[in-house]
Design an enzyme around this catalytic site. Structure first.
Site, mmCIF file in Angstrom:
data_model
loop_
_atom_site.group_PDB
_atom_site.id
_atom_site.type_symbol
_atom_site.label_atom_id
_atom_site.label_comp_id
_atom_site.label_asym_id
_atom_site.label_seq_id
_atom_site.Cartn_x
_atom_site.Cartn_y
_atom_site.Cartn_z
ATOM 1 N N GLY A 86 -15.487 91.525 13.021
ATOM 2 C CA GLY A 86 -15.727 92.930 13.303
ATOM 3 C C GLY A 86 -16.452 93.573 12.139
ATOM 4 N N GLN A 141 -18.924 100.351 6.717
ATOM 5 C CA GLN A 141 -18.920 99.145 5.886
ATOM 6 C C GLN A 141 -20.324 98.737 5.449
ATOM 7 O OE1 GLN A 141 -16.197 96.907 8.749
ATOM 8 N NE2 GLN A 141 -15.649 96.086 6.729
ATOM 9 N N HIS A 146 -8.567 97.646 14.227
ATOM 10 C CA HIS A 146 -8.989 97.603 12.823
ATOM 11 C C HIS A 146 -10.338 98.305 12.666
ATOM 12 C CE1 HIS A 146 -9.348 95.375 8.843
ATOM 13 N NE2 HIS A 146 -10.607 95.711 9.060
ATOM 14 N N GLU A 147 -11.287 98.005 13.573
ATOM 15 C CA GLU A 147 -12.629 98.598 13.466
ATOM 16 C C GLU A 147 -12.636 100.080 13.821
ATOM 17 O OE1 GLU A 147 -14.750 96.997 11.779
ATOM 18 O OE2 GLU A 147 -13.577 95.145 11.893
ATOM 19 N N CYS A 150 -10.522 92.056 5.348
ATOM 20 C CA CYS A 150 -11.588 93.015 5.607
ATOM 21 C C CYS A 150 -12.777 92.651 4.737
ATOM 22 C CB CYS A 150 -11.090 94.419 5.285
ATOM 23 S SG CYS A 150 -12.293 95.718 5.580
ATOM 24 N N LEU A 151 -13.971 92.677 5.332
ATOM 25 C CA LEU A 151 -15.167 92.349 4.565
ATOM 26 C C LEU A 151 -15.359 93.305 3.385
ATOM 27 C CD1 LEU A 151 -17.620 91.537 7.498
ATOM 28 C CD2 LEU A 151 -16.377 89.927 6.040
ATOM 29 N N HIS A 154 -11.623 101.999 10.912
ATOM 30 C CA HIS A 154 -12.719 102.177 9.941
ATOM 31 C C HIS A 154 -13.526 103.444 10.203
ATOM 32 C CE1 HIS A 154 -13.001 99.025 7.004
ATOM 33 N NE2 HIS A 154 -12.866 98.065 7.907
#
Length: 162
Positions: free
Chosen positions: A46, A51, A132-133, A90-91, A136
């Protein structure tokens, strides 16, 4: 194909609610394509616009199943039920993983790249990734939900949202 730079914590944009998308045009389609390529390049499942440094309510998810790539523009959670606890990363937090409890089932409403509204229901790992996304684009980071941080050894062989 353009790979975008991943913004890492503590960048301010990661903790701010994002602006709604109002223009559904070719530029948006290109951005979604770039986000997909960036997510794949970084082995993510994701990616949300903040991000990559953009103040926009855009997120994509692809857990490599039959669902394919889910593009969510201006997403909203309509309903949740159940509970699941599992590992997340998480990236924007390279090398950091933690146990997070989230609803097991989620129903969302969002727009696609052409501006068409749709609803989607998901469960288990896909529901975790979607939530999760969406967090964000609302400025909520998974680290605020972690109940216990995990080591890389503890993650071996598990599906991890990142």
């Amino acid at each position: 194909m353009a790979i975008r730079k991943i913004v890492t914590y503590p960048a301010e944009i990661l903790e701010q609610p994002c602006r709604e998308v109002t223009k559904f045009d070719r530029k948006l389609g290109k951005l979604l394509d770039d986000m997909y390529d960036t997510m794949i390049q970084h082995d993510g499942v994701g990616l949300a616009a903040p991000q990559i440094g953009l103040d926009l309510q855009i997120a994509i998810v692809d857990i490599d199943d039959e669902t394919g790539t889910i593009e969510m523009i201006n997403p909203r959670v309509l309903e949740t039920s159940g509970s699941q606890t599992g590992p997340e990363g998480c990236l924007s937090f390279p090398g950091i993983y933690g146990e997070v409890t989230r609803p097991n089932n989620v129903k969302i409403e969002a727009f696609d790249r052409r501006g068409r509204k749709y609803q989607l229901e998901a469960e288990e790992f896909l529901a975790r990734a979607i939530q999760h996304e969406i967090d964000h684009v609302n400025g909520i980071l998974f680290t605020s939900l972690v109940t216990r941080y995990l080591t890389e050894e503890e993650l071996e062989g598990q599906d991890v949202e990142q």
